[in-house]
Enzyme design. Structure first.
Site, PDB file in Angstrom:
ATOM      1  N   ASN A  78       0.836  -1.206   0.000  1.00 46.33           N
ATOM      2  CA  ASN A  78       0.000   0.000   0.000  1.00 46.33           C
ATOM      3  C   ASN A  78       0.870   1.254   0.000  1.00 46.33           C
ATOM      4  OD1 ASN A  78      -2.507   1.294  -0.116  1.00 46.33           O
ATOM      5  ND2 ASN A  78      -2.576   1.577   2.113  1.00 46.33           N
ATOM      6  N   THR A  83      14.182   9.079   1.738  1.00 49.54           N
ATOM      7  CA  THR A  83      12.754   9.073   2.010  1.00 49.54           C
ATOM      8  C   THR A  83      12.050   8.884   0.673  1.00 49.54           C
ATOM      9  OG1 THR A  83      10.927  10.294   3.034  1.00 49.54           O
ATOM     10  CG2 THR A  83      12.519  11.576   1.771  1.00 49.54           C
ATOM     11  N   SER A  84      10.791   8.518   0.711  1.00 53.52           N
ATOM     12  CA  SER A  84      10.095   8.221  -0.544  1.00 53.52           C
ATOM     13  C   SER A  84      10.078   9.415  -1.488  1.00 53.52           C
ATOM     14  CB  SER A  84       8.662   7.743  -0.271  1.00 53.52           C
ATOM     15  OG  SER A  84       7.927   8.748   0.419  1.00 53.52           O
ATOM     16  N   HIS A 135     -13.470  47.463 -28.843  1.00 48.06           N
ATOM     17  CA  HIS A 135     -14.817  47.269 -28.293  1.00 48.06           C
ATOM     18  C   HIS A 135     -15.738  46.641 -29.335  1.00 48.06           C
ATOM     19  CE1 HIS A 135     -13.550  49.796 -24.905  1.00 48.06           C
ATOM     20  NE2 HIS A 135     -13.034  50.595 -25.823  1.00 48.06           N
ATOM     21  N   SER A 160     -23.040  21.327 -39.320  1.00 48.14           N
ATOM     22  CA  SER A 160     -24.199  21.366 -38.432  1.00 48.14           C
ATOM     23  C   SER A 160     -25.092  20.182 -38.753  1.00 48.14           C
ATOM     24  CB  SER A 160     -24.976  22.674 -38.624  1.00 48.14           C
ATOM     25  OG  SER A 160     -26.248  22.602 -38.011  1.00 48.14           O
ATOM     26  N   ASN A 204     -12.251  24.342 -30.138  1.00 49.15           N
ATOM     27  CA  ASN A 204     -11.685  23.220 -29.396  1.00 49.15           C
ATOM     28  C   ASN A 204     -10.437  23.659 -28.635  1.00 49.15           C
ATOM     29  OD1 ASN A 204      -9.764  20.855 -29.065  1.00 49.15           O
ATOM     30  ND2 ASN A 204     -11.574  19.752 -29.754  1.00 49.15           N
ATOM     31  N   ARG A 219       5.730  17.481   5.992  1.00 54.90           N
ATOM     32  CA  ARG A 219       5.225  16.583   4.943  1.00 54.90           C
ATOM     33  C   ARG A 219       3.760  16.268   5.144  1.00 54.90           C
ATOM     34  NH1 ARG A 219       4.329  14.556   0.252  1.00 54.90           N
ATOM     35  NH2 ARG A 219       5.176  12.530  -0.321  1.00 54.90           N
ATOM     36  N   THR A 272      -1.301  13.021  -4.664  1.00 51.98           N
ATOM     37  CA  THR A 272      -2.426  12.737  -5.558  1.00 51.98           C
ATOM     38  C   THR A 272      -2.566  13.801  -6.641  1.00 51.98           C
ATOM     39  OG1 THR A 272      -4.781  12.182  -5.620  1.00 51.98           O
ATOM     40  CG2 THR A 272      -4.121  13.915  -4.069  1.00 51.98           C
ATOM     41  N   VAL A 273      -2.211  15.055  -6.297  1.00 49.36           N
ATOM     42  CA  VAL A 273      -2.306  16.146  -7.269  1.00 49.36           C
ATOM     43  C   VAL A 273      -1.247  16.014  -8.357  1.00 49.36           C
ATOM     44  CG1 VAL A 273      -2.145  18.648  -7.547  1.00 49.36           C
ATOM     45  CG2 VAL A 273      -3.368  17.700  -5.601  1.00 49.36           C
TER      46      VAL A 273
END
Length: 464
Positions: A93, A124-125, A172, A297, A311, A337, A343-344
């Protein structure tokens, strides 16, 4: 169910469009930022650190042949190997510990058991993790910069080709002082070039200084070693990264945020470009080339929509939102820490993926357009009131009374013709006759100032 799109296998049930609909547009990033890519980079960092311990620090005497044998661990790394790591992770895990155990198992299988406990030495990890992401970012930055440079070249080529084509400006949304097509493209080229310069020159930082950033374990067992210099050699010379000394357990991600914020700015520039192109197509200044079989269309057969620019705009918006969150979030940690960054960071590839989709679609849109000079000239000639600006400026120079107000009364909110404008010029009392003749000879399409010269100046200064 599987379908094949542009020779890329796409799953109908893929949750993310990056792995589904747009997989063909993001394939260059998949090898780097996928789960496989992350695991592969972690294995690489573990092996490189082990080699550094053996070769540079010489903490263990080994046959140089063994170092070459260790290289095969990363060179021959496969998806099946990554699957083994994921299987180990189901027990641990812990993703980085799973990589450590995988490397130890491979060492044992290769007859290198005495080296097992030197794997992950004093780490460390996040020593492994932040270096892996730094290497991934360095590669991803190159991919993104190459596509951005392609867009830059397209903007420059279009700007040079059409530097003399007059076009009505719009402020404008209303008719305003004329410009040229080329100058407008060069405006965007200059902005993109500036951000590309920043992006290409940005360094990527990493740390390998232990659990709270002080080389505690390193120094305890080998106080005679200059660990600060050793870390700088490993990161700088072996891996080509900028060493970080002042950290907690984790990399504060300053260089990552710097790069992402540059990309946010260039993405905003591209959205600005997309919207302008959308508007110019709507005005008829640019025609879109037709492609057999395409439909604009589902109900209006005549339509040819500017879908590529739309897009690009949409995906760049997603890229900005994700990159902005990453840039801000990844500079924060509770005390020494927490895991909210982990996760980000896994979405870093997604943020760059949306960015690449945006760049590629902007390029695709540019490849479909053709300038319609006649439409632009018609628009310019239909708005002779645009000459009110140079005329009132000339009246100021020659001392005419209330020049701005008089031209405002003549032109504001009205449609006037050339006859009314010439009649106004004939009534001027202080402007010399030769200059009045010059005013009457000026046409709106000719009133582009130094637009052409500015295009030439860009290529003289910015390209050298």
């Amino acid at each position: 169910m599987q379908v094949v799109y542009k020779e890329i296998t796409v799953g109908i049930k893929d949750l993310s469009v990056l792995d589904g609909r747009y997989k063909a547009l993001t394939v260059e990033l998949g090898e780097i930022f996928s789960e496989f890519g992350l695991i592969q980079h972690r294995v690489y960092v573990e092996i490189e650190w082990l080699k550094f311990i053996l070769k540079d620090l010489a903490l263990v005497k080994v046959d140089p042949f063994l170092l070459e044998k260790l290289d095969r661990f990363t060179i021959d790394f496969t998806e099946a190997d990554a699957a083994v790591v994921k299987k180990i992770e189901r027990t641990t895990n812990h993703d980085v510990k799973a990589v450590e155990y995988f490397v130890k198992e491979r060492l044992e299988s290769a007859g290198l058991s005495p080296l097992k406990e030197w794997v992950h030495f004093a780490c460390t990890s996040d020593d492994i993790n932040n270096i892996s992401y730094a290497l991934m970012l360095k590669k991803g930055k190159k991919v993104v910069a190459d596509f951005l440079e392609t867009l830059l070249k397209a903007l420059e080529e279009t700007g040079l080709k059409h530097k003399s084509v007059p076009m009505m400006g719009r402020t404008h949304g209303q008719p305003a002082t004329p410009t040229t097509v080329g100058k407008e493209f060069i405006n965007f080229a200059w902005r993109i070039r500036h951000e590309l310069f920043i992006l290409q020159g940005a360094t990527v930082q990493a740390k390998i200084n232990g659990a709270t950033g002080n080389y505690n374990a390193h120094y305890f067992v080998y106080p005679e070693i200059d660990w600060i210099s050793a870390g700088e050699r490993f990161l700088g010379q072996s891996l080509g990264l900028e060493p970080l000394l002042f950290t907690t357990q984790i990399n504060p991600n300053a260089s990552l945020s710097f790069i992402l914020h540059s990309l946010v700015r260039s993405a905003a520039i591209i959205i600005d470009f997309d919207r302008d192109m959308w508007g110019y197509i709507s005005l008829g200044y640019f025609r879109q080339q037709l492609k057999a079989g395409e439909t604009g269309s589902s109900t209006m057969p005549h339509k040819v929509n500017p879908i590529d620019f739309e897009n690009s705009e949409g995906n760049m918006g997603l890229a900005i939102a994700m990159m902005d969150h990453l840039a801000v979030k990844l500079q924060k940690s509770r005390f020494q820490r927490d895991l909210s960054d982990s996760t980000v960071l896994r979405s870093l590839g997604s943020a760059l993926g949306y960015y690449v989709i945006g760049v590629k679609n902007a390029l695709k849109g540019m490849g479909k357009i053709a300038v319609d000079p006649s439409a632009m000239v018609r628009d310019l000639e239909a708005n002779p009131e645009l000459l009110a600006e140079p005329f009132q400026t000339a009246m100021r120079v020659f001392g005419e009374e209330n020049p701005y107000e008089r031209l405002k009364d003549l032109t504001r909110g009205k449609r006037i013709g050339r006859r009314e404008l010439d009649g106004f010029v004939d009534g001027l009392e202080k402007v010399p006759e030769d200059f009045r003749l010059r005013m009457k000879a000026l046409s709106v399409p000719q009133y582009t100032g130094l637009a052409e010269h500015l295009v030439d100046l860009y290529f003289q200064r910015e390209k050298n």
